[in-house]
Design a protein around this motif. Structure first.
Motif, PDB file in Angstrom:
ATOM      1  N   VAL A 248     109.854 -83.332   2.139  1.00 23.88           N
ATOM      2  CA  VAL A 248     108.750 -82.463   1.740  1.00 23.88           C
ATOM      3  C   VAL A 248     108.589 -82.508   0.225  1.00 23.88           C
ATOM      4  CG1 VAL A 248     108.981 -80.913   3.714  1.00 23.88           C
ATOM      5  CG2 VAL A 248     110.230 -80.411   1.637  1.00 23.88           C
ATOM      6  N   THR A 249     107.382 -82.240  -0.214  1.00 23.17           N
ATOM      7  CA  THR A 249     107.115 -82.176  -1.647  1.00 23.17           C
ATOM      8  C   THR A 249     107.641 -80.851  -2.187  1.00 23.17           C
ATOM      9  OG1 THR A 249     104.978 -81.101  -1.386  1.00 23.17           O
ATOM     10  CG2 THR A 249     104.998 -83.524  -1.309  1.00 23.17           C
ATOM     11  N   PRO A 250     107.764 -80.723  -3.495  1.00 20.47           N
ATOM     12  CA  PRO A 250     108.187 -79.436  -4.055  1.00 20.47           C
ATOM     13  C   PRO A 250     107.262 -78.284  -3.639  1.00 20.47           C
ATOM     14  CG  PRO A 250     108.395 -81.139  -5.711  1.00 20.47           C
ATOM     15  CD  PRO A 250     107.694 -81.769  -4.527  1.00 20.47           C
ATOM     16  N   ASP A 251     105.959 -78.531  -3.570  1.00 24.07           N
ATOM     17  CA  ASP A 251     105.026 -77.484  -3.138  1.00 24.07           C
ATOM     18  C   ASP A 251     105.253 -77.107  -1.681  1.00 24.07           C
ATOM     19  OD1 ASP A 251     103.815 -77.243  -5.600  1.00 24.07           O
ATOM     20  OD2 ASP A 251     102.144 -78.576  -5.110  1.00 24.07           O
ATOM     21  N   GLU A 252     105.504 -78.114  -0.832  1.00 25.94           N
ATOM     22  CA  GLU A 252     105.775 -77.830   0.571  1.00 25.94           C
ATOM     23  C   GLU A 252     107.086 -77.057   0.721  1.00 25.94           C
ATOM     24  OE1 GLU A 252     103.631 -81.645   2.738  1.00 25.94           O
ATOM     25  OE2 GLU A 252     105.628 -81.890   1.884  1.00 25.94           O
ATOM     26  N   ALA A 253     108.110 -77.438  -0.042  1.00 23.93           N
ATOM     27  CA  ALA A 253     109.395 -76.733   0.015  1.00 23.93           C
ATOM     28  C   ALA A 253     109.219 -75.274  -0.394  1.00 23.93           C
ATOM     29  CB  ALA A 253     110.414 -77.423  -0.881  1.00 23.93           C
ATOM     30  N   LYS A 254     108.403 -75.033  -1.416  1.00 24.74           N
ATOM     31  CA  LYS A 254     108.142 -73.665  -1.862  1.00 24.74           C
ATOM     32  C   LYS A 254     107.451 -72.868  -0.761  1.00 24.74           C
ATOM     33  CE  LYS A 254     105.721 -71.016  -5.396  1.00 24.74           C
ATOM     34  NZ  LYS A 254     104.702 -71.060  -6.437  1.00 24.74           N
ATOM     35  N   SER A 255     106.462 -73.475  -0.113  1.00 26.27           N
ATOM     36  CA  SER A 255     105.758 -72.795   0.987  1.00 26.27           C
ATOM     37  C   SER A 255     106.695 -72.493   2.152  1.00 26.27           C
ATOM     38  CB  SER A 255     104.596 -73.661   1.485  1.00 26.27           C
ATOM     39  OG  SER A 255     103.608 -73.774   0.508  1.00 26.27           O
ATOM     40  N   ILE A 256     107.581 -73.425   2.462  1.00 26.79           N
ATOM     41  CA  ILE A 256     108.550 -73.214   3.544  1.00 26.79           C
ATOM     42  C   ILE A 256     109.478 -72.056   3.201  1.00 26.79           C
ATOM     43  CG2 ILE A 256     110.545 -74.235   4.733  1.00 26.79           C
ATOM     44  CD1 ILE A 256     109.010 -76.961   4.477  1.00 26.79           C
ATOM     45  N   ASP A 257     109.984 -72.039   1.966  1.00 21.51           N
ATOM     46  CA  ASP A 257     110.870 -70.946   1.546  1.00 21.51           C
ATOM     47  C   ASP A 257     110.157 -69.601   1.580  1.00 21.51           C
ATOM     48  OD1 ASP A 257     113.064 -72.587   1.205  1.00 21.51           O
ATOM     49  OD2 ASP A 257     112.711 -72.878  -0.951  1.00 21.51           O
ATOM     50  N   GLU A 258     108.910 -69.570   1.117  1.00 22.58           N
ATOM     51  CA  GLU A 258     108.142 -68.324   1.146  1.00 22.58           C
ATOM     52  C   GLU A 258     107.953 -67.845   2.575  1.00 22.58           C
ATOM     53  OE1 GLU A 258     104.578 -69.226  -1.017  1.00 22.58           O
ATOM     54  OE2 GLU A 258     105.568 -69.061  -2.962  1.00 22.58           O
ATOM     55  N   ALA A 259     107.678 -68.774   3.487  1.00 17.96           N
ATOM     56  CA  ALA A 259     107.495 -68.398   4.893  1.00 17.96           C
ATOM     57  C   ALA A 259     108.798 -67.867   5.487  1.00 17.96           C
ATOM     58  CB  ALA A 259     106.996 -69.594   5.693  1.00 17.96           C
ATOM     59  N   LYS A 260     109.913 -68.507   5.153  1.00 22.42           N
ATOM     60  CA  LYS A 260     111.211 -68.061   5.676  1.00 22.42           C
ATOM     61  C   LYS A 260     111.545 -66.654   5.211  1.00 22.42           C
ATOM     62  CE  LYS A 260     113.526 -72.531   6.137  1.00 22.42           C
ATOM     63  NZ  LYS A 260     114.579 -73.388   5.584  1.00 22.42           N
ATOM     64  N   ASN A 261     111.126 -66.309   4.006  1.00 17.90           N
ATOM     65  CA  ASN A 261     111.461 -65.013   3.421  1.00 17.90           C
ATOM     66  C   ASN A 261     110.341 -63.987   3.568  1.00 17.90           C
ATOM     67  OD1 ASN A 261     113.981 -65.990   2.500  1.00 17.90           O
ATOM     68  ND2 ASN A 261     112.974 -66.959   0.763  1.00 17.90           N
ATOM     69  N   SER A 262     109.329 -64.295   4.375  1.00 19.97           N
ATOM     70  CA  SER A 262     108.158 -63.427   4.451  1.00 19.97           C
ATOM     71  C   SER A 262     108.358 -62.217   5.369  1.00 19.97           C
ATOM     72  CB  SER A 262     106.959 -64.226   4.958  1.00 19.97           C
ATOM     73  OG  SER A 262     107.151 -64.585   6.314  1.00 19.97           O
ATOM     74  N   GLY A 263     109.379 -62.264   6.223  1.00 20.68           N
ATOM     75  CA  GLY A 263     109.585 -61.171   7.150  1.00 20.68           C
ATOM     76  C   GLY A 263     108.938 -61.406   8.500  1.00 20.68           C
ATOM     77  N   PHE A 264     108.161 -62.451   8.639  1.00 17.69           N
ATOM     78  CA  PHE A 264     107.555 -62.760   9.920  1.00 17.69           C
ATOM     79  C   PHE A 264     108.587 -63.388  10.836  1.00 17.69           C
ATOM     80  CE2 PHE A 264     103.769 -62.420   7.336  1.00 17.69           C
ATOM     81  CZ  PHE A 264     102.900 -61.772   8.196  1.00 17.69           C
ATOM     82  N   ILE A 265     108.409 -63.186  12.118  1.00 18.73           N
ATOM     83  CA  ILE A 265     109.323 -63.718  13.119  1.00 18.73           C
ATOM     84  C   ILE A 265     108.536 -64.663  14.024  1.00 18.73           C
ATOM     85  CG2 ILE A 265     110.823 -63.139  15.070  1.00 18.73           C
ATOM     86  CD1 ILE A 265     111.152 -60.357  13.752  1.00 18.73           C
ATOM     87  N   ASP A 266     109.107 -65.815  14.281  1.00 17.17           N
ATOM     88  CA  ASP A 266     108.475 -66.783  15.172  1.00 17.17           C
ATOM     89  C   ASP A 266     108.460 -66.211  16.588  1.00 17.17           C
ATOM     90  OD1 ASP A 266     108.127 -69.002  17.013  1.00 17.17           O
ATOM     91  OD2 ASP A 266     108.438 -70.300  15.274  1.00 17.17           O
ATOM     92  N   LYS A 267     107.313 -66.327  17.244  1.00 21.06           N
ATOM     93  CA  LYS A 267     107.196 -65.758  18.594  1.00 21.06           C
ATOM     94  C   LYS A 267     108.198 -66.387  19.564  1.00 21.06           C
ATOM     95  CE  LYS A 267     103.460 -68.735  20.193  1.00 21.06           C
ATOM     96  NZ  LYS A 267     102.081 -68.768  20.676  1.00 21.06           N
ATOM     97  N   ALA A 268     108.654 -67.598  19.288  1.00 17.54           N
ATOM     98  CA  ALA A 268     109.648 -68.244  20.147  1.00 17.54           C
ATOM     99  C   ALA A 268     111.007 -67.549  20.050  1.00 17.54           C
ATOM    100  CB  ALA A 268     109.788 -69.712  19.767  1.00 17.54           C
ATOM    101  N   ASP A 269     111.228 -66.797  18.977  1.00 12.49           N
ATOM    102  CA  ASP A 269     112.497 -66.096  18.788  1.00 12.49           C
ATOM    103  C   ASP A 269     112.513 -64.702  19.418  1.00 12.49           C
ATOM    104  OD1 ASP A 269     113.503 -68.243  17.356  1.00 12.49           O
ATOM    105  OD2 ASP A 269     112.843 -67.438  15.434  1.00 12.49           O
ATOM    106  N   ILE A 270     111.422 -64.302  20.036  1.00 18.68           N
ATOM    107  CA  ILE A 270     111.332 -62.959  20.631  1.00 18.68           C
ATOM    108  C   ILE A 270     111.623 -63.047  22.126  1.00 18.68           C
ATOM    109  CG2 ILE A 270     109.790 -61.019  21.114  1.00 18.68           C
ATOM    110  CD1 ILE A 270     108.252 -61.809  18.561  1.00 18.68           C
ATOM    111  N   ASP A 271     112.488 -62.199  22.592  1.00 19.65           N
ATOM    112  CA  ASP A 271     112.761 -62.092  24.030  1.00 19.65           C
ATOM    113  C   ASP A 271     111.742 -61.119  24.609  1.00 19.65           C
ATOM    114  OD1 ASP A 271     113.666 -61.811  26.585  1.00 19.65           O
ATOM    115  OD2 ASP A 271     115.712 -61.206  26.029  1.00 19.65           O
TER     116      ASP A 271
END
Length: 69
Positions: A41-64
């Motif tokens: 990934v590019t530095p911009d993509e890595a930044k976006s990935i990190d922001e998404a990981k720390n955003s507090g959102f939960i992937d619907k696949a992780d919900i029972d």
């Protein structure tokens, strides 16, 4: 898009069509040697990935969905 990418595109735009094709193949080969399976990934993509990981959102696949309390 970064400034250097824009500058490269402007330079390529000045070339005749045949040379544009040669330049494109050179760039494509360079990228494929750097990342043959397109997993880096590019530095911009890595930044976006990190922001998404720390955003507090939960992937619907992780919900029972059957055991919501």
């Amino acid at each position: 898009m970064t400034d250097i990418t824009i500058k490269a595109m402007k330079l390529m735009e000045m070339l005749p069509e045949e040379e544009k094709a040669i330049a494109y193949e050179f760039i494509k080969n360079l990228v494929l040697k750097w990342d043959p399976d397109f997993t880096k990934v590019t530095p911009d993509e890595a930044k976006s990935i990190d922001e998404a990981k720390n955003s507090g959102f939960i992937d619907k696949a992780d919900i029972d969905w059957d055991n919501l309390h």
